[in-house]
Design a protein around this motif. Structure first.
Motif, PDB file in Angstrom:
ATOM      1  N   MET A 117       0.814  -1.204   0.000  1.00 27.27           N
ATOM      2  CA  MET A 117       0.000   0.000   0.000  1.00 27.27           C
ATOM      3  C   MET A 117       0.853   1.263   0.000  1.00 27.27           C
ATOM      4  SD  MET A 117      -3.274  -0.177  -0.246  1.00 27.27           S
ATOM      5  CE  MET A 117      -3.596   1.496   0.322  1.00 27.27           C
ATOM      6  N   ALA A 118       1.941   1.265   0.795  1.00 28.29           N
ATOM      7  CA  ALA A 118       2.812   2.438   0.839  1.00 28.29           C
ATOM      8  C   ALA A 118       3.427   2.704  -0.528  1.00 28.29           C
ATOM      9  CB  ALA A 118       3.906   2.248   1.887  1.00 28.29           C
ATOM     10  N   THR A 119       3.815   1.640  -1.210  1.00 27.60           N
ATOM     11  CA  THR A 119       4.351   1.786  -2.558  1.00 27.60           C
ATOM     12  C   THR A 119       3.299   2.354  -3.495  1.00 27.60           C
ATOM     13  OG1 THR A 119       5.843  -0.096  -2.198  1.00 27.60           O
ATOM     14  CG2 THR A 119       5.456   0.575  -4.467  1.00 27.60           C
ATOM     15  N   ALA A 120       2.067   1.856  -3.395  1.00 30.13           N
ATOM     16  CA  ALA A 120       0.984   2.361  -4.240  1.00 30.13           C
ATOM     17  C   ALA A 120       0.726   3.838  -3.982  1.00 30.13           C
ATOM     18  CB  ALA A 120      -0.282   1.544  -3.995  1.00 30.13           C
ATOM     19  N   THR A 133      -2.756  -7.519  -9.818  1.00 31.09           N
ATOM     20  CA  THR A 133      -2.701  -8.554 -10.837  1.00 31.09           C
ATOM     21  C   THR A 133      -4.009  -9.339 -10.888  1.00 31.09           C
ATOM     22  OG1 THR A 133      -1.736 -10.117  -9.266  1.00 31.09           O
ATOM     23  CG2 THR A 133      -0.208  -8.854 -10.644  1.00 31.09           C
ATOM     24  N   GLY A 134      -4.139 -10.130 -11.943  1.00 36.57           N
ATOM     25  CA  GLY A 134      -5.283 -11.001 -12.073  1.00 36.57           C
ATOM     26  C   GLY A 134      -6.568 -10.296 -12.462  1.00 36.57           C
ATOM     27  N   LEU A 135      -6.475  -9.085 -12.975  1.00 35.86           N
ATOM     28  CA  LEU A 135      -7.643  -8.304 -13.402  1.00 35.86           C
ATOM     29  C   LEU A 135      -8.582  -7.963 -12.250  1.00 35.86           C
ATOM     30  CD1 LEU A 135      -8.522 -10.201 -16.720  1.00 35.86           C
ATOM     31  CD2 LEU A 135      -7.032  -8.217 -16.423  1.00 35.86           C
ATOM     32  N   ARG A 136      -8.113  -8.105 -10.990  1.00 33.11           N
ATOM     33  CA  ARG A 136      -8.968  -7.765  -9.846  1.00 33.11           C
ATOM     34  C   ARG A 136      -9.185  -6.269  -9.745  1.00 33.11           C
ATOM     35  NH1 ARG A 136      -7.114  -9.789  -4.302  1.00 33.11           N
ATOM     36  NH2 ARG A 136      -5.095  -9.002  -5.006  1.00 33.11           N
ATOM     37  N   LEU A 137      -8.141  -5.505 -10.080  1.00 33.54           N
ATOM     38  CA  LEU A 137      -8.227  -4.049  -9.990  1.00 33.54           C
ATOM     39  C   LEU A 137      -7.326  -3.460 -11.074  1.00 33.54           C
ATOM     40  CD1 LEU A 137      -9.470  -1.762  -8.279  1.00 33.54           C
ATOM     41  CD2 LEU A 137      -7.353  -1.733  -6.950  1.00 33.54           C
ATOM     42  N   PRO A 138      -7.902  -3.088 -12.220  1.00 31.73           N
ATOM     43  CA  PRO A 138      -7.105  -2.523 -13.305  1.00 31.73           C
ATOM     44  C   PRO A 138      -6.391  -1.248 -12.848  1.00 31.73           C
ATOM     45  CG  PRO A 138      -9.310  -3.070 -14.055  1.00 31.73           C
ATOM     46  CD  PRO A 138      -9.323  -3.202 -12.568  1.00 31.73           C
ATOM     47  N   PRO A 139      -5.230  -0.955 -13.425  1.00 29.10           N
ATOM     48  CA  PRO A 139      -4.458   0.214 -12.994  1.00 29.10           C
ATOM     49  C   PRO A 139      -5.189   1.532 -13.235  1.00 29.10           C
ATOM     50  CG  PRO A 139      -3.510  -0.759 -14.971  1.00 29.10           C
ATOM     51  CD  PRO A 139      -4.538  -1.713 -14.487  1.00 29.10           C
ATOM     52  N   ARG A 140      -5.321   2.306 -12.170  1.00 24.68           N
ATOM     53  CA  ARG A 140      -5.907   3.644 -12.237  1.00 24.68           C
ATOM     54  C   ARG A 140      -5.187   4.520 -11.232  1.00 24.68           C
ATOM     55  NH1 ARG A 140     -10.796   0.480 -12.071  1.00 24.68           N
ATOM     56  NH2 ARG A 140     -11.857   0.447 -14.090  1.00 24.68           N
ATOM     57  N   SER A 141      -5.459   5.791 -11.268  1.00 22.04           N
ATOM     58  CA  SER A 141      -4.894   6.732 -10.307  1.00 22.04           C
ATOM     59  C   SER A 141      -5.997   7.221  -9.386  1.00 22.04           C
ATOM     60  CB  SER A 141      -4.244   7.911 -11.044  1.00 22.04           C
ATOM     61  OG  SER A 141      -5.203   8.578 -11.850  1.00 22.04           O
ATOM     62  N   GLY A 142      -5.626   8.004  -8.381  1.00 20.64           N
ATOM     63  CA  GLY A 142      -6.623   8.637  -7.531  1.00 20.64           C
ATOM     64  C   GLY A 142      -6.827   7.979  -6.190  1.00 20.64           C
ATOM     65  N   GLU A 143      -7.448   8.733  -5.286  1.00 23.94           N
ATOM     66  CA  GLU A 143      -7.675   8.275  -3.922  1.00 23.94           C
ATOM     67  C   GLU A 143      -8.637   7.090  -3.870  1.00 23.94           C
ATOM     68  OE1 GLU A 143      -6.256   9.530  -0.984  1.00 23.94           O
ATOM     69  OE2 GLU A 143      -4.902  10.367  -2.487  1.00 23.94           O
ATOM     70  N   LEU A 146      -6.868   3.826  -4.211  1.00 25.24           N
ATOM     71  CA  LEU A 146      -6.170   3.380  -3.009  1.00 25.24           C
ATOM     72  C   LEU A 146      -7.129   2.715  -2.031  1.00 25.24           C
ATOM     73  CD1 LEU A 146      -3.801   6.428  -2.421  1.00 25.24           C
ATOM     74  CD2 LEU A 146      -3.145   4.135  -3.178  1.00 25.24           C
ATOM     75  N   MET A 147      -8.314   3.253  -1.893  1.00 27.41           N
ATOM     76  CA  MET A 147      -9.286   2.655  -0.985  1.00 27.41           C
ATOM     77  C   MET A 147      -9.715   1.279  -1.466  1.00 27.41           C
ATOM     78  SD  MET A 147     -10.943   2.578   1.743  1.00 27.41           S
ATOM     79  CE  MET A 147     -10.656   4.248   2.393  1.00 27.41           C
ATOM     80  N   GLN A 148      -9.983   1.146  -2.756  1.00 26.99           N
ATOM     81  CA  GLN A 148     -10.350  -0.167  -3.288  1.00 26.99           C
ATOM     82  C   GLN A 148      -9.222  -1.169  -3.110  1.00 26.99           C
ATOM     83  OE1 GLN A 148     -12.471  -0.356  -7.144  1.00 26.99           O
ATOM     84  NE2 GLN A 148     -12.443   1.880  -7.121  1.00 26.99           N
ATOM     85  N   MET A 149      -7.999  -0.707  -3.298  1.00 30.80           N
ATOM     86  CA  MET A 149      -6.854  -1.588  -3.137  1.00 30.80           C
ATOM     87  C   MET A 149      -6.714  -2.054  -1.695  1.00 30.80           C
ATOM     88  SD  MET A 149      -2.930  -0.862  -4.344  1.00 30.80           S
ATOM     89  CE  MET A 149      -3.545  -0.574  -6.009  1.00 30.80           C
ATOM     90  N   ALA A 150      -6.900  -1.133  -0.751  1.00 35.51           N
ATOM     91  CA  ALA A 150      -6.812  -1.492   0.665  1.00 35.51           C
ATOM     92  C   ALA A 150      -7.875  -2.523   1.026  1.00 35.51           C
ATOM     93  CB  ALA A 150      -6.961  -0.244   1.531  1.00 35.51           C
ATOM     94  N   GLN A 151      -9.060  -2.371   0.469  1.00 29.35           N
ATOM     95  CA  GLN A 151     -10.127  -3.333   0.748  1.00 29.35           C
ATOM     96  C   GLN A 151      -9.791  -4.717   0.211  1.00 29.35           C
ATOM     97  OE1 GLN A 151     -13.404  -1.214  -1.031  1.00 29.35           O
ATOM     98  NE2 GLN A 151     -14.015  -0.281   0.913  1.00 29.35           N
TER      99      GLN A 151
END
Length: 290
Positions: A117-120, A133-143, A146-151
Motif C-alpha cells: 500500500m505504501a508503494t501504491a 494482478t489477475g484483473l482484480r483491480l485494473p491500474p488507475r490513479s486517484g484516492e 487506493l481505498m479499493q486496493m486497501a479493501q
C-alpha cells in the motif's frame, strides 16, 4: 481481517517521509514530454493510437461503439502514452503470510500489505496508475483506487501458499511481487517469464519472519502449516537445521537468479527490520531503469 482504513493509515504513515515515487521504466525519460508531443504508446493522451479488443476490466464508456458495430467484438480506442506509467502489484494473501513468531512482530502478511500500500501511495502521488494482478483491480490513479486496493488487500486466501499472476500486466509496464515465496516455485517462474515476454520489469520482495531465518528449534517439535493442512513431527528438530538453512539459501539464490534473468530486482526483508528501509529499497528498485 485487517480493517481497510487502518491499513491505509499505516501505509500513509510509512510513505509520508519519502518523495513522490515516479516508477521509471526504460522508456519513461523520453516519454515524459511537454505539450502535445506524445509517444506512440497506449495511455492517457488525447491523440488516437490504435484500436484493441475490449478486455473485462474496460469500462463500457471506453468502448468505441461505431468501430465495434463493424465486428462481432467490442473495441477500445487506445490513446497516446504521455505521462502515466502502469504498475501492477501482487501481494501474497495466502495462509503462510499470517505467521509471526512473536506478538511484538507483525505477521508477514501485515508487513507485506503495508509495504504494498505504501508503494501504491507513492506511485499514485507521483502521477502513476496502480492496480492489482489477475484483473482484480485494473491500474488507475486517484484516492478511490487506493481505498479499493486497501479493501482487496485486507482479505486472506485459503491456500497454504500464494502464487503470483501475470494476467492483467500491460506491455512495458512495471510490477511488484511481495511474498514469502515459500511455496512451489513453478508459478513464480512462469509469472516472471510471462512478464518478461511482455517487456514488464519490476521487483520481487521476499518477506520472512526472523525465526524462519534462524530455525531455533531443537528436540521434539511439531511443524504445521498456518492452515493446519500440513504437519510434520520430529524428535530431533536440531538435526534439520542445516538442511533447512541450505534449502532456504538455495531458494533465495534461485529467486535472485530468476530476477537477474528477467531483468527484475530481488531482495529479502525480515519483519523484525525497519519497514521504511524496505520501502526505500522498493523506491530504488522500481525507479531504476533496466
Amino acid at each position: 481481517m485487517t480493517e481497510p482504513l487502518a491499513l491505509r493509515s499505516e501505509a500513509e504513515t510509512l510513505a509520508s517521509p519519502l518523495p513522490a515515487l515516479l516508477a521509471e521504466a526504460e522508456h519513461l525519460a523520453t516519454a515524459v514530454l511537454l505539450g502535445e508531443h506524445g509517444r506512440r504508446r497506449a495511455g492517457v493522451g488525447d491523440t488516437f493510437w490504435q484500436y484493441r479488443p475490449a478486455q473485462p476490466y474496460d469500462e463500457a464508456r471506453s468502448i468505441d461503439w461505431r468501430r465495434s458495430a463493424r465486428s462481432d467484438s467490442n473495441f477500445v480506442q487506445d490513446k497516446e502514452w504521455q505521462i502515466a506509467q502502469s504498475i501492477i502489484l501482487w501481494v501474497d494473501q495466502a495462509a503462510s503470510m499470517s505467521f509471526h513468531s512473536d506478538d511484538n512482530l507483525p505477521t508477514k502478511g501485515q508487513r507485506a500489505r503495508t509495504l504494498g500500500m505504501a508503494t501504491a501511495i507513492l506511485l499514485i502521488r507521483g502521477g502513476e496508475r496502480v492496480g492489482l494482478t489477475g484483473l482484480r483491480l485494473p491500474p488507475r490513479s486517484g484516492e478511490a483506487q487506493l481505498m479499493q486496493m486497501a479493501q482487496l488487500l485486507s482479505t486472506q486466501d485459503d491456500a497454504d501458499y500464494g502464487a503470483p499472476e501475470a494476467q492483467g500486466m500491460l506491455p512495458h509496464s512495471r510490477a511488484l511481487f511481495i511474498s514469502d515465496f515459500m511455496g512451489d516455485m513453478a508459478p513464480v517462474e512462469a509469472a516472471l517469464l510471462r512478464a518478461a515476454d511482455r517487456g514488464v520489469r519490476g521487483a520481487l520482495l521476499q518477506v520472512l519472519d526472523p525465526q524462519e531465518e534462524a530455525f531455533p528449534f531443537d528436540g521434539r517439535t511439531i511443524f504445521e502449516s498456518m492452515s493446519g493442512t500440513l504437519s510434520h513431527e520430529t524428535l530431533k528438530a536440531g538435526d534439520l537445521k542445516t538442511r533447512y538453512l541450505d534449502r532456504l539459501a538455495e531458494r533465495k539464490d534461485r529467486l535472485a537468479h530468476l530476477a537477474r534473468t528477467t531483468g527484475w530486482q530481488f531482495s529479502t526483508h525480515h519483519t523484525g527490520e525497519s519497514a521504511a528501509a524496505a520501502l526505500l529499497w522498493l523506491y530504488g528498485a522500481l525507479e531504476r531503469r533496466v
